[in-house]
Write a protein that holds these residues in place. Sequence first.
Motif, PDB file in Angstrom:
ATOM      1  N   MET A   1      59.950  43.659  31.456  1.00 27.39           N
ATOM      2  CA  MET A   1      58.250  44.030  31.848  1.00 27.39           C
ATOM      3  C   MET A   1      57.982  43.717  33.303  1.00 27.39           C
ATOM      4  SD  MET A   1      56.825  42.001  28.355  1.00 27.39           S
ATOM      5  CE  MET A   1      55.216  42.643  28.737  1.00 27.39           C
ATOM      6  N   PRO A   2      57.166  44.712  33.735  1.00 27.44           N
ATOM      7  CA  PRO A   2      56.772  44.371  35.457  1.00 27.44           C
ATOM      8  C   PRO A   2      55.686  43.560  35.526  1.00 27.44           C
ATOM      9  CG  PRO A   2      55.956  46.498  34.496  1.00 27.44           C
ATOM     10  CD  PRO A   2      56.848  45.882  33.456  1.00 27.44           C
ATOM     11  N   HIS A   3      55.292  42.880  36.589  1.00 26.43           N
ATOM     12  CA  HIS A   3      54.616  42.284  37.178  1.00 26.43           C
ATOM     13  C   HIS A   3      53.361  43.328  37.796  1.00 26.43           C
ATOM     14  CE1 HIS A   3      57.071  38.820  36.984  1.00 26.43           C
ATOM     15  NE2 HIS A   3      55.995  38.021  36.670  1.00 26.43           N
ATOM     16  N   ARG A   4      52.224  42.910  37.233  1.00 22.00           N
ATOM     17  CA  ARG A   4      51.201  44.085  37.762  1.00 22.00           C
ATOM     18  C   ARG A   4      50.026  43.410  38.136  1.00 22.00           C
ATOM     19  NH1 ARG A   4      51.410  48.917  34.373  1.00 22.00           N
ATOM     20  NH2 ARG A   4      53.232  48.582  32.751  1.00 22.00           N
ATOM     21  N   PRO A   5      49.359  43.912  39.331  1.00 27.48           N
ATOM     22  CA  PRO A   5      48.264  43.363  39.900  1.00 27.48           C
ATOM     23  C   PRO A   5      47.192  43.027  39.012  1.00 27.48           C
ATOM     24  CG  PRO A   5      48.385  45.459  40.705  1.00 27.48           C
ATOM     25  CD  PRO A   5      49.589  45.167  39.963  1.00 27.48           C
ATOM     26  N   PHE A   6      46.389  41.774  39.000  1.00 25.42           N
ATOM     27  CA  PHE A   6      45.465  41.263  38.256  1.00 25.42           C
ATOM     28  C   PHE A   6      44.401  40.514  38.925  1.00 25.42           C
ATOM     29  CE2 PHE A   6      44.195  37.822  35.428  1.00 25.42           C
ATOM     30  CZ  PHE A   6      43.793  38.299  34.447  1.00 25.42           C
ATOM     31  N   GLN A   7      43.212  40.666  38.606  1.00 20.28           N
ATOM     32  CA  GLN A   7      42.053  40.068  38.732  1.00 20.28           C
ATOM     33  C   GLN A   7      41.140  39.499  37.725  1.00 20.28           C
ATOM     34  OE1 GLN A   7      39.623  41.253  42.147  1.00 20.28           O
ATOM     35  NE2 GLN A   7      41.199  42.320  42.987  1.00 20.28           N
ATOM     36  N   GLN A   8      40.614  38.248  37.857  1.00 19.05           N
ATOM     37  CA  GLN A   8      39.588  37.965  36.750  1.00 19.05           C
ATOM     38  C   GLN A   8      38.610  37.612  37.506  1.00 19.05           C
ATOM     39  OE1 GLN A   8      41.076  35.382  33.278  1.00 19.05           O
ATOM     40  NE2 GLN A   8      38.974  34.045  33.320  1.00 19.05           N
ATOM     41  N   VAL A   9      37.462  38.229  37.031  1.00  9.27           N
ATOM     42  CA  VAL A   9      36.231  38.493  37.874  1.00  9.27           C
ATOM     43  C   VAL A   9      35.190  37.785  37.046  1.00  9.27           C
ATOM     44  CG1 VAL A   9      34.551  40.265  38.948  1.00  9.27           C
ATOM     45  CG2 VAL A   9      37.083  40.752  38.777  1.00  9.27           C
ATOM     46  N   ASP A  10      34.137  37.297  37.608  1.00  6.34           N
ATOM     47  CA  ASP A  10      32.921  36.641  36.896  1.00  6.34           C
ATOM     48  C   ASP A  10      31.843  37.796  37.453  1.00  6.34           C
ATOM     49  OD1 ASP A  10      31.875  34.994  35.179  1.00  6.34           O
ATOM     50  OD2 ASP A  10      31.376  33.480  36.648  1.00  6.34           O
ATOM     51  N   VAL A  11      31.072  38.297  36.405  1.00  5.13           N
ATOM     52  CA  VAL A  11      30.200  39.486  36.789  1.00  5.13           C
ATOM     53  C   VAL A  11      28.784  39.047  36.438  1.00  5.13           C
ATOM     54  CG1 VAL A  11      29.803  41.776  36.317  1.00  5.13           C
ATOM     55  CG2 VAL A  11      32.101  40.928  36.109  1.00  5.13           C
ATOM     56  N   PHE A  12      27.797  39.609  37.339  1.00  3.63           N
ATOM     57  CA  PHE A  12      26.442  39.149  37.044  1.00  3.63           C
ATOM     58  C   PHE A  12      26.105  37.793  37.715  1.00  3.63           C
ATOM     59  CE2 PHE A  12      26.388  42.748  34.034  1.00  3.63           C
ATOM     60  CZ  PHE A  12      25.812  43.636  34.686  1.00  3.63           C
ATOM     61  N   THR A  13      27.063  37.465  38.506  1.00  3.06           N
ATOM     62  CA  THR A  13      26.644  36.128  39.284  1.00  3.06           C
ATOM     63  C   THR A  13      27.469  36.101  40.601  1.00  3.06           C
ATOM     64  OG1 THR A  13      26.954  33.717  39.172  1.00  3.06           O
ATOM     65  CG2 THR A  13      28.730  35.051  38.225  1.00  3.06           C
ATOM     66  N   ALA A  14      26.861  35.358  41.497  1.00  3.08           N
ATOM     67  CA  ALA A  14      27.465  35.325  42.886  1.00  3.08           C
ATOM     68  C   ALA A  14      28.280  33.986  43.036  1.00  3.08           C
ATOM     69  CB  ALA A  14      26.383  35.430  43.826  1.00  3.08           C
ATOM     70  N   GLN A  15      27.895  32.983  41.985  1.00  2.08           N
ATOM     71  CA  GLN A  15      28.460  31.616  42.036  1.00  2.08           C
ATOM     72  C   GLN A  15      29.692  31.528  40.693  1.00  2.08           C
ATOM     73  OE1 GLN A  15      25.580  28.357  41.858  1.00  2.08           O
ATOM     74  NE2 GLN A  15      27.485  26.989  41.406  1.00  2.08           N
ATOM     75  N   ARG A 284      48.967  38.288  39.611  1.00  2.00           N
ATOM     76  CA  ARG A 284      49.716  39.266  39.113  1.00  2.00           C
ATOM     77  C   ARG A 284      50.186  38.785  37.372  1.00  2.00           C
ATOM     78  NH1 ARG A 284      51.590  42.498  42.790  1.00  2.00           N
ATOM     79  NH2 ARG A 284      53.013  43.963  41.528  1.00  2.00           N
ATOM     80  N   VAL A 285      50.318  39.641  36.704  1.00  2.00           N
ATOM     81  CA  VAL A 285      50.550  39.144  35.216  1.00  2.00           C
ATOM     82  C   VAL A 285      51.743  40.007  34.671  1.00  2.00           C
ATOM     83  CG1 VAL A 285      48.692  41.318  34.612  1.00  2.00           C
ATOM     84  CG2 VAL A 285      49.265  39.345  33.126  1.00  2.00           C
ATOM     85  N   LEU A 286      52.211  39.380  34.037  1.00  2.00           N
ATOM     86  CA  LEU A 286      53.525  40.163  33.472  1.00  2.00           C
ATOM     87  C   LEU A 286      52.960  41.019  32.278  1.00  2.00           C
ATOM     88  CD1 LEU A 286      56.708  40.105  33.468  1.00  2.00           C
ATOM     89  CD2 LEU A 286      56.620  38.315  31.649  1.00  2.00           C
ATOM     90  N   LEU A 287      53.230  42.069  32.069  1.00  2.00           N
ATOM     91  CA  LEU A 287      52.753  43.066  31.228  1.00  2.00           C
ATOM     92  C   LEU A 287      53.438  44.401  31.292  1.00  2.00           C
ATOM     93  CD1 LEU A 287      50.577  43.255  28.998  1.00  2.00           C
ATOM     94  CD2 LEU A 287      48.983  44.194  30.855  1.00  2.00           C
TER      95      LEU A 287
END
Length: 287
Positions: A1-15, A284-287
């Motif tokens: 399984m490859p490592h893939r670029p990953f982000q966890q984003v908080d939305v509708f907030t600047a904090q 990165r996430v293993l997926l």
Amino acid sequence: MPHRPFQQVDVFTAQPFLGNPLAVVLDGRGLSSEQMHAFTRWTNLSEATFLLPPEHPEADYRVRIFCPAGELPFAGHPTLGSCHAWLQAGHRPKGRDVVQECGVGLVKIRRDGTRLAFAAPPLRRSGPLPEADVALIARGLGVRREDIVDHAWCDNGPGWRGVLLRDAAQVLALRPDAAVLAGLFVGVAGATGKVGVVGAHPPGDDCAFEVRAFFPGNNGLIEDPVTGSLNAALAQWLIGAGTAPERYLAAQGTALGRAGRVHVARADGEIWIGGDSVTCVDGRVLL
């Protein structure tokens, strides 16, 4: 399984940690629908998205949006969060606006400094709700029928039912009864059982409206922290009815200890739903 670029984003907030989190896999090539769905369930978030090369010549990227129950044709906070992650990864749009390809077709996303806003997709269903639904929603929310001063279908992919209460204080005081609302969820053929509630803040407050969103989950009733698709549909309904001004700020997530802020504006004949986003996890996430 490859490592893939990953982000966890908080939305509708600047904090960080005050909005609605989203898992974004920036390269979903080669993944099956089953793999995407399984990963989404594993994240334990309301949605995860998977970015892919566009198929439409006008699109900048294609996105598939999943929630624990399955794939969605469109959702608001995944749209803004995915675009934020795509731009953070160094990509640039072909034109002035970013053009996202998803299940409902092409969605324009406009940049205003660090804030992003999407053009609300057309409502698939509008008009008043059946009175039986309204009565059941009132019972499920624990309010009197006369406390619902207006109501409408707000279906722009997710099949939201919108109800307007007397004021924001009443919206914040809601303690929904999952057992009663379950009758609505299972009793209406083809319905997704999503209920959006909105009430006006007093004049002079920073936010014009307070919004809450409820839908069924595996462990009972779920409240969504901040919901772009619902706010888009509510704006089309409320502005169209003259209940809301053409530009306003909505609060959502207050009852959950969040501070979501949704910027709504009608411009160039379209409703734009905007908000800040912040990347909380980048790796990165293993997926």
